[in-house]
Design a protein around this motif. Structure first.
Motif, PDB file in Angstrom:
ATOM      1  N   MET A  61      44.377  36.535  41.678  1.00  0.00           N
ATOM      2  CA  MET A  61      45.031  37.773  41.247  1.00  0.00           C
ATOM      3  C   MET A  61      44.592  38.229  39.854  1.00  0.00           C
ATOM      4  O   MET A  61      44.481  39.440  39.600  1.00  0.00           O
ATOM      5  N   VAL A  64      41.443  40.055  40.324  1.00  0.00           N
ATOM      6  CA  VAL A  64      41.694  41.349  40.989  1.00  0.00           C
ATOM      7  C   VAL A  64      42.188  42.360  39.958  1.00  0.00           C
ATOM      8  O   VAL A  64      41.712  43.506  39.911  1.00  0.00           O
ATOM      9  N   THR A  65      43.132  41.935  39.121  1.00  0.00           N
ATOM     10  CA  THR A  65      43.708  42.834  38.123  1.00  0.00           C
ATOM     11  C   THR A  65      42.618  43.337  37.172  1.00  0.00           C
ATOM     12  O   THR A  65      42.580  44.518  36.823  1.00  0.00           O
ATOM     13  N   VAL A  68      40.449  45.883  39.186  1.00  0.00           N
ATOM     14  CA  VAL A  68      41.131  47.155  39.431  1.00  0.00           C
ATOM     15  C   VAL A  68      41.283  47.931  38.117  1.00  0.00           C
ATOM     16  O   VAL A  68      41.119  49.155  38.080  1.00  0.00           O
ATOM     17  N   SER A  69      41.551  47.211  37.036  1.00  0.00           N
ATOM     18  CA  SER A  69      41.679  47.866  35.730  1.00  0.00           C
ATOM     19  C   SER A  69      40.362  48.500  35.305  1.00  0.00           C
ATOM     20  O   SER A  69      40.344  49.406  34.473  1.00  0.00           O
ATOM     21  N   LEU A  72      37.680  49.632  39.912  1.00  0.00           N
ATOM     22  CA  LEU A  72      36.941  49.237  41.108  1.00  0.00           C
ATOM     23  C   LEU A  72      37.876  49.114  42.310  1.00  0.00           C
ATOM     24  O   LEU A  72      39.042  48.763  42.164  1.00  0.00           O
ATOM     25  N   ALA A  73      37.316  49.374  43.509  1.00  0.00           N
ATOM     26  CA  ALA A  73      38.117  49.318  44.734  1.00  0.00           C
ATOM     27  C   ALA A  73      38.176  47.889  45.233  1.00  0.00           C
ATOM     28  O   ALA A  73      37.476  47.496  46.156  1.00  0.00           O
ATOM     29  N   VAL A  74      39.033  47.101  44.592  1.00  0.00           N
ATOM     30  CA  VAL A  74      39.160  45.685  44.940  1.00  0.00           C
ATOM     31  C   VAL A  74      40.591  45.415  45.389  1.00  0.00           C
ATOM     32  O   VAL A  74      41.543  45.903  44.769  1.00  0.00           O
ATOM     33  N   ILE A  75      40.738  44.668  46.471  1.00  0.00           N
ATOM     34  CA  ILE A  75      42.085  44.319  46.929  1.00  0.00           C
ATOM     35  C   ILE A  75      42.300  42.819  46.825  1.00  0.00           C
ATOM     36  O   ILE A  75      41.351  42.034  46.906  1.00  0.00           O
ATOM     37  N   HIS A  76      43.572  42.436  46.644  1.00  0.00           N
ATOM     38  CA  HIS A  76      43.916  41.029  46.718  1.00  0.00           C
ATOM     39  C   HIS A  76      43.961  40.644  48.193  1.00  0.00           C
ATOM     40  O   HIS A  76      44.633  41.290  48.980  1.00  0.00           O
TER      41      HIS A  76
ATOM     42  N   ARG B 333      50.944  45.128  51.617  1.00  0.00           N
ATOM     43  CA  ARG B 333      49.761  44.565  52.255  1.00  0.00           C
ATOM     44  C   ARG B 333      49.536  45.191  53.639  1.00  0.00           C
ATOM     45  O   ARG B 333      48.396  45.447  54.042  1.00  0.00           O
ATOM     46  N   VAL B 336      47.886  48.373  53.014  1.00  0.00           N
ATOM     47  CA  VAL B 336      46.488  48.129  52.617  1.00  0.00           C
ATOM     48  C   VAL B 336      45.631  47.871  53.854  1.00  0.00           C
ATOM     49  O   VAL B 336      44.530  48.421  54.000  1.00  0.00           O
ATOM     50  N   VAL B 346      40.298  51.287  48.815  1.00  0.00           N
ATOM     51  CA  VAL B 346      41.609  50.791  48.386  1.00  0.00           C
ATOM     52  C   VAL B 346      41.486  49.760  47.266  1.00  0.00           C
ATOM     53  O   VAL B 346      40.620  48.881  47.323  1.00  0.00           O
ATOM     54  N   SER B 347      42.355  49.857  46.277  1.00  0.00           N
ATOM     55  CA  SER B 347      42.573  48.791  45.310  1.00  0.00           C
ATOM     56  C   SER B 347      44.001  48.291  45.535  1.00  0.00           C
ATOM     57  O   SER B 347      44.901  49.087  45.811  1.00  0.00           O
ATOM     58  N   PHE B 348      44.196  46.986  45.398  1.00  0.00           N
ATOM     59  CA  PHE B 348      45.541  46.451  45.621  1.00  0.00           C
ATOM     60  C   PHE B 348      45.778  45.212  44.768  1.00  0.00           C
ATOM     61  O   PHE B 348      44.993  44.284  44.810  1.00  0.00           O
ATOM     62  N   VAL B 349      46.848  45.236  44.002  1.00  0.00           N
ATOM     63  CA  VAL B 349      47.253  44.050  43.242  1.00  0.00           C
ATOM     64  C   VAL B 349      48.736  43.758  43.470  1.00  0.00           C
ATOM     65  O   VAL B 349      49.538  44.670  43.650  1.00  0.00           O
ATOM     66  N   GLU B 350      49.033  42.467  43.481  1.00  0.00           N
ATOM     67  CA  GLU B 350      50.438  42.061  43.424  1.00  0.00           C
ATOM     68  C   GLU B 350      50.642  41.554  42.004  1.00  0.00           C
ATOM     69  O   GLU B 350      49.970  40.618  41.563  1.00  0.00           O
ATOM     70  N   ILE B 351      51.547  42.204  41.278  1.00  0.00           N
ATOM     71  CA  ILE B 351      51.789  41.826  39.892  1.00  0.00           C
ATOM     72  C   ILE B 351      52.831  40.716  39.846  1.00  0.00           C
ATOM     73  O   ILE B 351      53.892  40.830  40.466  1.00  0.00           O
ATOM     74  N   ASP B 366      50.059  44.202  32.911  1.00  0.00           N
ATOM     75  CA  ASP B 366      49.001  44.113  33.923  1.00  0.00           C
ATOM     76  C   ASP B 366      49.041  45.311  34.877  1.00  0.00           C
ATOM     77  O   ASP B 366      48.012  45.862  35.262  1.00  0.00           O
ATOM     78  N   ALA B 370      46.176  48.158  35.260  1.00  0.00           N
ATOM     79  CA  ALA B 370      45.562  48.415  36.565  1.00  0.00           C
ATOM     80  C   ALA B 370      45.712  49.890  36.959  1.00  0.00           C
ATOM     81  O   ALA B 370      44.745  50.528  37.394  1.00  0.00           O
TER      82      ALA B 370
END
Lengths: 214, 384
Positions: A61, A64-65, A68-69, A72-76, B333, B336, B346-351, B366, B370
């Motif tokens: 994660m 990923v953060t 994305v910051s 960029l098109a990045v997913i977890h 998710r 997503v 798609v961008s995806f984060v779990e904070i 964070d 993002a």
């Protein structure tokens, strides 16, 4: 670095050597998915320098953060669970760098990669390298090298393989090996193109480009 | 209790009136339709830097300035402003009070009108037609057209705001360059509907609700609305957050006396309930919670969520928070995965956060990095 190809000189200095080699293989404007993309170094490079439509999946994660910051098109997500949701043939290239040995189901991940992409690019640390063989032979203990540096009970690398193992799997699954190369300890292309056995002994990293046959 | 509470302060909110009205999903037509909104920053000459922010259930359009009703700071002032992640030096931010709301847009507290738009001299109250999330989005689209904005650089929102973002991307894909649905889901879950129903029953059960006609004699169903807010507020927090903030501490005592003891968490919830009734209309609350319950984006596309986004060129950013159990990460998710199936970017984060659902409104560096990075990336793509 006399034998490094000319066109990778502009690559960001902090980009891993195997990523530089992968970047060379991707044509301009390609649509690609980078599985295990880390902080997105390859994606960012390909987006800026080759106008690629580049996307990524990363399990860590914090990485990923960061990605994305950077816009960029990045997913977890992870290779084992998320590839099934992408449509057939959605990408020109699907990249899996230094991750195959850490996934739960490497065979299924390769299948998914070649379902959703026309080409798959896979790099992995070669477990057939002479240093690993030598240490196991002389010490009788699991290898402890720069690449394989975690003890057996906590390594994420649960599915190590050799270059020969990987080629056997490709044959069994009916994948065409379009390109392959082995890289030595310094990340330089190893000159064992004609001998797979030599590459399997002296190549520290392996890099393959695959496609489906038929 | 209710008699003592002063009626809402009448505030003249900035607004646009659409005299021709707007047809709703339920078949009714609102004539005329008023859309209250606020803007921050400057629209550039090419009108390419406009960002729409959609507010949550009890939010409002006062995004980055004190609310004229409560005097409290704007609900997203922490990230909206000059030099902040949603940088008003670069972007023209627009925030709209939702249709059905009680902060200037047409809603149950507005004067009821007939089909010709003639005022009937009483509020809509419970006769206000049931609006949907899509109706809210259509109303925002009318304002967008009036402002002369052809495409939002981004549409951003959390919770019910995130539902609006998803609806925007599905309904008007060509008008949304980037979409950021935060801490939300593509449908309201059974558990969420259940919590809303507890709140609605509390309002209905208050004698001062008077069948929804409480406005006739200037009463408000304060007790019921406060209980609704208290229940909802629990769902916005996490167990860890409640423990960290209150634990088992008592107000004004060190140990249980078994007499008049009040736990700090009780006192906190009562305060949340009592301040809420001074700023929010009960019938609006009923209308908007229902709109959330009805929301099911997949159902609008024969049960296939991916179909809602197929072929979209919109770039998406989703974020969830690890301790959010109202809109858990699994919901984000699922969205997503549907977007991936649709081939979307798609961008995806779990904070990681212990603050629960409310985390999207709070200090989460964070998340802010993002979201800001995603918006900068979209702006770069748009050549801003």
């Amino acid at each position: 670095m006399p034998d490094a190809p000319q066109d990778i000189r502009y690559v960001a200095k902090n980009m891993r050597l195997d990523l530089r080699l992968i970047a060379e293989m991707i044509p301009r404007g390609a649509k690609l998915l980078d599985i295990g993309c880390g902080d997105g170094a390859l994606i960012e490079h390909l987006t800026r320098e080759k106008q690629a439509d580049a996307r990524g999946i990363e399990i860590d994660m914090a990485e990923v953060t960061k990605a994305v910051s950077a816009g960029l098109a990045v997913i977890h997500g992870d290779a084992d669970n998320d590839l099934a949701f992408y449509p057939d043939g959605g990408f020109d290239f699907v990249v899996l760098s230094r991750t195959l040995q850490a996934v739960e189901k490497p065979r299924e991940v390769l299948r998914q990669m070649l379902r959703i992409g026309r080409h798959a690019i896979v790099s992995f640390p070669n477990f057939g390298h002479w240093q690993l063989r030598w240490r196991l032979l002389t010490r009788g203990r699991m290898p402890d090298t720069d690449t394989w540096n975690r003890p057996w009970y906590e390594t994420p690398n649960i599915h190590p393989c050799t270059i020969l193992d990987f080629m056997a799997l490709c044959e069994m699954e009916g994948y065409r090996v379009e390109k392959w190369l082995a890289v030595d300890e310094r990340g330089l292309k190893a000159p064992w193109r004609r001998s797979v056995r030599m590459a399997n002994l002296f190549g520290e990293q392996a890099l393959f480009q695959l496609s489906r046959t038929g | 209790m209710s008699q003592a509470i002063a009626p809402f302060p009448e505030v003249d909110h900035q607004h646009a009136v659409f005299a021709d009205g707007m047809p709703l999903d339920c078949g009714a037509v609102l004539v005329p339709m008023t859309v209250a909104y606020r803007t921050y920053g400057t629209l550039n000459a090419a009108k390419t830097n406009a960002v729409l922010v959609c507010h949550a259930l009890t939010g409002d359009q006062y995004l980055a300035e004190p609310s004229p009703v409560t005097g409290k700071p704007g609900w997203w002032e922490s990230i909206v402003g000059p030099g902040k992640p949603l940088d008003t030096d670069r972007y023209f931010m627009v925030c709209v009070n939702v249709l059905g709301g009680c902060m200037g847009s047409t809603g149950p507290r507005s004067e009821m009108t007939d089909a010709q738009g003639r005022g009937l001299g009483r509020p809509w109250g419970t006769d206000f037609p049931q609006v949907t999330i899509r109706d809210m989005v259509r109303a925002q689209k009318r304002l967008m057209d009036q402002l002369g904005i052809g495409r939002w650089l981004a549409v951003i929102g959390g919770s019910m705001g995130g539902m609006q973002v998803l609806e925007w991307a599905a309904t008007y894909p060509d008008h949304v360059l980037a979409a950021a649905p935060i801490a939300c889901a593509a449908h309201h879950s059974a558990q969420n509907i259940a919590f809303h129903e507890v709140g609605r029953q509390a309002i209905h059960g208050d004698p001062d609700w008077a069948g929804g006609r409480y406005w006739e004699d200037g009463r408000i169903p304060a007790r019921g609305l406060a209980v609704a807010r208290m229940v909802a507020h629990i769902t916005y927090l996490s167990e860890q957050a409640l423990t960290r903030k209150f634990g088992r501490r008592l107000r004004g005592a060190n140990a249980l006396t078994f007499l008049e003891d009040v736990f700090e968490v009780e006192s906190y919830l009562r305060h949340q309930g009592s301040t809420f009734v001074r700023r929010f209309d009960a019938n609006s609350y009923l209308t908007i919670t229902r709109a959330m319950d009805f929301f099911d984006l997949a159902a609008e596309h024969e049960g296939d969520l991916a179909a809602a986004f197929r072929g979209t060129a919109t770039r998406f950013f989703l974020a969830s928070f690890s301790s959010d159990w109202l809109f858990p990460t699994s919901e984000s998710r699922a969205t997503v995965r549907a977007l991936n199936a649709a081939g979307a970017s798609v961008s995806f984060v779990e904070i990681a956060s212990d603050k629960g659902h409310d985390a999207f409104l709070l200090e989460e560096p964070d998340f802010h990095a993002a979201l800001g990075g995603f918006l900068r990336g979209a702006a770069e793509k748009a050549g801003i």
